[in-house]
Write a protein that holds these residues in place. Structure first.
Motif, PDB file in Angstrom:
ATOM      1  N   ALA A 125       1.831   9.427  -5.992  1.00  0.00           N
ATOM      2  CA  ALA A 125       2.338  10.771  -5.721  1.00  0.00           C
ATOM      3  C   ALA A 125       3.408  11.154  -6.730  1.00  0.00           C
ATOM      4  O   ALA A 125       3.432  12.287  -7.226  1.00  0.00           O
ATOM      5  CB  ALA A 125       2.891  10.843  -4.305  1.00  0.00           C
ATOM      6  N   LEU A 126       4.282  10.224  -7.063  1.00  0.00           N
ATOM      7  CA  LEU A 126       5.324  10.489  -8.042  1.00  0.00           C
ATOM      8  C   LEU A 126       4.736  10.785  -9.418  1.00  0.00           C
ATOM      9  O   LEU A 126       5.181  11.700 -10.119  1.00  0.00           O
ATOM     10  CB  LEU A 126       6.287   9.306  -8.120  1.00  0.00           C
ATOM     11  CG  LEU A 126       7.456   9.437  -9.080  1.00  0.00           C
ATOM     12  CD1 LEU A 126       8.349  10.592  -8.649  1.00  0.00           C
ATOM     13  CD2 LEU A 126       8.246   8.154  -9.117  1.00  0.00           C
ATOM     14  N   MET A 127       3.707  10.035  -9.802  1.00  0.00           N
ATOM     15  CA  MET A 127       3.075  10.269 -11.101  1.00  0.00           C
ATOM     16  C   MET A 127       2.376  11.626 -11.140  1.00  0.00           C
ATOM     17  O   MET A 127       2.379  12.298 -12.170  1.00  0.00           O
ATOM     18  CB  MET A 127       2.083   9.144 -11.425  1.00  0.00           C
ATOM     19  CG  MET A 127       2.756   7.798 -11.645  1.00  0.00           C
ATOM     20  SD  MET A 127       4.001   7.820 -12.947  1.00  0.00           S
ATOM     21  CE  MET A 127       2.950   8.005 -14.362  1.00  0.00           C
ATOM     22  N   LEU A 128       1.768  12.043 -10.034  1.00  0.00           N
ATOM     23  CA  LEU A 128       1.138  13.367  -9.986  1.00  0.00           C
ATOM     24  C   LEU A 128       2.162  14.469 -10.167  1.00  0.00           C
ATOM     25  O   LEU A 128       1.945  15.417 -10.925  1.00  0.00           O
ATOM     26  CB  LEU A 128       0.411  13.566  -8.657  1.00  0.00           C
ATOM     27  CG  LEU A 128      -0.993  13.010  -8.559  1.00  0.00           C
ATOM     28  CD1 LEU A 128      -1.509  13.160  -7.129  1.00  0.00           C
ATOM     29  CD2 LEU A 128      -1.914  13.727  -9.517  1.00  0.00           C
ATOM     30  N   VAL A 129       3.282  14.351  -9.499  1.00  0.00           N
ATOM     31  CA  VAL A 129       4.321  15.369  -9.605  1.00  0.00           C
ATOM     32  C   VAL A 129       4.934  15.354 -11.001  1.00  0.00           C
ATOM     33  O   VAL A 129       5.163  16.407 -11.604  1.00  0.00           O
ATOM     34  CB  VAL A 129       5.405  15.156  -8.519  1.00  0.00           C
ATOM     35  CG1 VAL A 129       6.591  16.070  -8.750  1.00  0.00           C
ATOM     36  CG2 VAL A 129       4.816  15.401  -7.146  1.00  0.00           C
ATOM     37  N   ALA A 130       5.174  14.169 -11.543  1.00  0.00           N
ATOM     38  CA  ALA A 130       5.800  14.055 -12.859  1.00  0.00           C
ATOM     39  C   ALA A 130       4.885  14.547 -13.974  1.00  0.00           C
ATOM     40  O   ALA A 130       5.352  15.091 -14.978  1.00  0.00           O
ATOM     41  CB  ALA A 130       6.211  12.610 -13.127  1.00  0.00           C
ATOM     42  N   LYS A 181       0.827  -1.207   0.000  1.00  0.00           N
ATOM     43  CA  LYS A 181       0.000   0.000   0.000  1.00  0.00           C
ATOM     44  C   LYS A 181       0.860   1.255   0.000  1.00  0.00           C
ATOM     45  O   LYS A 181       0.557   2.228  -0.691  1.00  0.00           O
ATOM     46  CB  LYS A 181      -0.936   0.008   1.206  1.00  0.00           C
ATOM     47  CG  LYS A 181      -2.063  -0.976   1.106  1.00  0.00           C
ATOM     48  CD  LYS A 181      -2.906  -0.961   2.364  1.00  0.00           C
ATOM     49  CE  LYS A 181      -3.964  -2.045   2.341  1.00  0.00           C
ATOM     50  NZ  LYS A 181      -4.715  -2.101   3.601  1.00  0.00           N
ATOM     51  N   ALA A 182       1.938   1.248   0.771  1.00  0.00           N
ATOM     52  CA  ALA A 182       2.837   2.402   0.816  1.00  0.00           C
ATOM     53  C   ALA A 182       3.496   2.620  -0.536  1.00  0.00           C
ATOM     54  O   ALA A 182       3.661   3.762  -0.976  1.00  0.00           O
ATOM     55  CB  ALA A 182       3.890   2.197   1.894  1.00  0.00           C
ATOM     56  N   GLU A 183       3.852   1.540  -1.206  1.00  0.00           N
ATOM     57  CA  GLU A 183       4.472   1.664  -2.522  1.00  0.00           C
ATOM     58  C   GLU A 183       3.488   2.253  -3.532  1.00  0.00           C
ATOM     59  O   GLU A 183       3.849   3.109  -4.335  1.00  0.00           O
ATOM     60  CB  GLU A 183       4.962   0.302  -2.997  1.00  0.00           C
ATOM     61  CG  GLU A 183       5.687   0.359  -4.317  1.00  0.00           C
ATOM     62  CD  GLU A 183       6.234  -0.988  -4.743  1.00  0.00           C
ATOM     63  OE1 GLU A 183       6.758  -1.057  -5.867  1.00  0.00           O
ATOM     64  OE2 GLU A 183       6.127  -1.953  -3.981  1.00  0.00           O
ATOM     65  N   VAL A 184       2.240   1.825  -3.476  1.00  0.00           N
ATOM     66  CA  VAL A 184       1.226   2.347  -4.397  1.00  0.00           C
ATOM     67  C   VAL A 184       1.014   3.829  -4.163  1.00  0.00           C
ATOM     68  O   VAL A 184       0.921   4.619  -5.107  1.00  0.00           O
ATOM     69  CB  VAL A 184      -0.093   1.559  -4.257  1.00  0.00           C
ATOM     70  CG1 VAL A 184      -1.219   2.254  -4.981  1.00  0.00           C
ATOM     71  CG2 VAL A 184       0.082   0.158  -4.796  1.00  0.00           C
ATOM     72  N   ARG A 185       0.942   4.252  -2.888  1.00  0.00           N
ATOM     73  CA  ARG A 185       0.778   5.680  -2.589  1.00  0.00           C
ATOM     74  C   ARG A 185       1.960   6.478  -3.106  1.00  0.00           C
ATOM     75  O   ARG A 185       1.799   7.567  -3.645  1.00  0.00           O
ATOM     76  CB  ARG A 185       0.622   5.889  -1.083  1.00  0.00           C
ATOM     77  CG  ARG A 185      -0.753   5.553  -0.569  1.00  0.00           C
ATOM     78  CD  ARG A 185      -0.935   6.054   0.848  1.00  0.00           C
ATOM     79  NE  ARG A 185       0.070   5.558   1.777  1.00  0.00           N
ATOM     80  CZ  ARG A 185      -0.069   4.489   2.546  1.00  0.00           C
ATOM     81  NH1 ARG A 185      -1.181   3.781   2.507  1.00  0.00           N
ATOM     82  NH2 ARG A 185       0.889   4.118   3.360  1.00  0.00           N
ATOM     83  N   GLY A 229       2.806  17.002 -13.767  1.00  0.00           N
ATOM     84  CA  GLY A 229       2.670  18.449 -13.715  1.00  0.00           C
ATOM     85  C   GLY A 229       1.302  18.911 -13.285  1.00  0.00           C
ATOM     86  O   GLY A 229       1.045  20.112 -13.234  1.00  0.00           O
ATOM     87  N   ASP A 230       0.390  17.994 -12.978  1.00  0.00           N
ATOM     88  CA  ASP A 230      -0.951  18.380 -12.550  1.00  0.00           C
ATOM     89  C   ASP A 230      -0.936  19.015 -11.171  1.00  0.00           C
ATOM     90  O   ASP A 230      -1.751  19.872 -10.862  1.00  0.00           O
ATOM     91  CB  ASP A 230      -1.882  17.160 -12.512  1.00  0.00           C
ATOM     92  CG  ASP A 230      -2.159  16.640 -13.907  1.00  0.00           C
ATOM     93  OD1 ASP A 230      -1.964  17.409 -14.868  1.00  0.00           O
ATOM     94  OD2 ASP A 230      -2.565  15.474 -14.019  1.00  0.00           O
ATOM     95  N   ASN A 231      -0.031  18.582 -10.339  1.00  0.00           N
ATOM     96  CA  ASN A 231       0.047  19.066  -8.969  1.00  0.00           C
ATOM     97  C   ASN A 231       1.477  19.529  -8.719  1.00  0.00           C
ATOM     98  O   ASN A 231       2.308  18.766  -8.270  1.00  0.00           O
ATOM     99  CB  ASN A 231      -0.334  17.945  -7.998  1.00  0.00           C
ATOM    100  CG  ASN A 231      -0.503  18.441  -6.590  1.00  0.00           C
ATOM    101  OD1 ASN A 231      -0.460  19.645  -6.343  1.00  0.00           O
ATOM    102  ND2 ASN A 231      -0.684  17.526  -5.671  1.00  0.00           N
ATOM    103  N   PRO A 232       1.792  20.793  -9.013  1.00  0.00           N
ATOM    104  CA  PRO A 232       3.175  21.241  -8.862  1.00  0.00           C
ATOM    105  C   PRO A 232       3.642  21.098  -7.415  1.00  0.00           C
ATOM    106  O   PRO A 232       2.902  21.357  -6.481  1.00  0.00           O
ATOM    107  CB  PRO A 232       3.146  22.700  -9.276  1.00  0.00           C
ATOM    108  CG  PRO A 232       1.723  23.085  -9.346  1.00  0.00           C
ATOM    109  CD  PRO A 232       0.905  21.851  -9.441  1.00  0.00           C
ATOM    110  N   CYS A 233       4.858  20.671  -7.278  1.00  0.00           N
ATOM    111  CA  CYS A 233       5.412  20.387  -5.956  1.00  0.00           C
ATOM    112  C   CYS A 233       6.246  21.580  -5.498  1.00  0.00           C
ATOM    113  O   CYS A 233       7.180  21.990  -6.161  1.00  0.00           O
ATOM    114  CB  CYS A 233       6.269  19.140  -6.045  1.00  0.00           C
ATOM    115  SG  CYS A 233       6.915  18.620  -4.475  1.00  0.00           S
ATOM    116  N   ASP A 234       5.912  22.126  -4.365  1.00  0.00           N
ATOM    117  CA  ASP A 234       6.650  23.221  -3.764  1.00  0.00           C
ATOM    118  C   ASP A 234       7.644  22.633  -2.769  1.00  0.00           C
ATOM    119  O   ASP A 234       7.235  22.020  -1.791  1.00  0.00           O
ATOM    120  CB  ASP A 234       5.676  24.175  -3.066  1.00  0.00           C
ATOM    121  CG  ASP A 234       6.376  25.362  -2.455  1.00  0.00           C
ATOM    122  OD1 ASP A 234       7.553  25.605  -2.806  1.00  0.00           O
ATOM    123  OD2 ASP A 234       5.739  26.056  -1.639  1.00  0.00           O
TER     124      ASP A 234
END
Length: 69
Positions: free
Chosen positions: A42-47, A34-38, A49-54
Motif C-alpha cells: 500500500a505504501l509503494m502504491l501511494v508513493a 502478511k500484514a507487513e507485506v500488505r 503516484g499510481d493510486n492517489p490517496c485522498d
C-alpha cells in the motif's frame, strides 16, 4: 580452552537456530508478516503516484470485514 569456546559457540548457534525456526513457524509470525507485506504494498502504491490517496477516504477494510482507520 579454545576447543571449549568452539563447542560453546556451536551449541549456542544450534539452540538459536532452533528457537528462530520455532518462532517462524507460528501463526502469530505468519499473520504479522502478511500484514507487513500488505502495508508495504500500500505504501509503494501511494508513493509511486499510481493510486492517489485522498485523506478524506483513508478507511480500509481487513480480512474480517471490519473497517479500520
Amino acid at each position: 580452552m579454545k576447543y571449549r569456546d568452539v563447542i560453546f559457540a556451536m551449541a549456542t548457534l544450534a539452540l538459536t537456530s532452533a528457537a528462530l525456526a520455532s518462532v517462524i513457524y507460528t501463526d502469530a509470525y505468519s499473520h504479522s508478516a502478511k500484514a507487513e507485506v500488505r502495508g508495504v504494498r500500500a505504501l509503494m502504491l501511494v508513493a509511486s503516484g499510481d493510486n492517489p490517496c485522498d485523506p478524506a477516504n483513508m478507511l480500509s477494510s481487513n480480512e474480517s470485514g471490519t473497517v479500520q482507520q
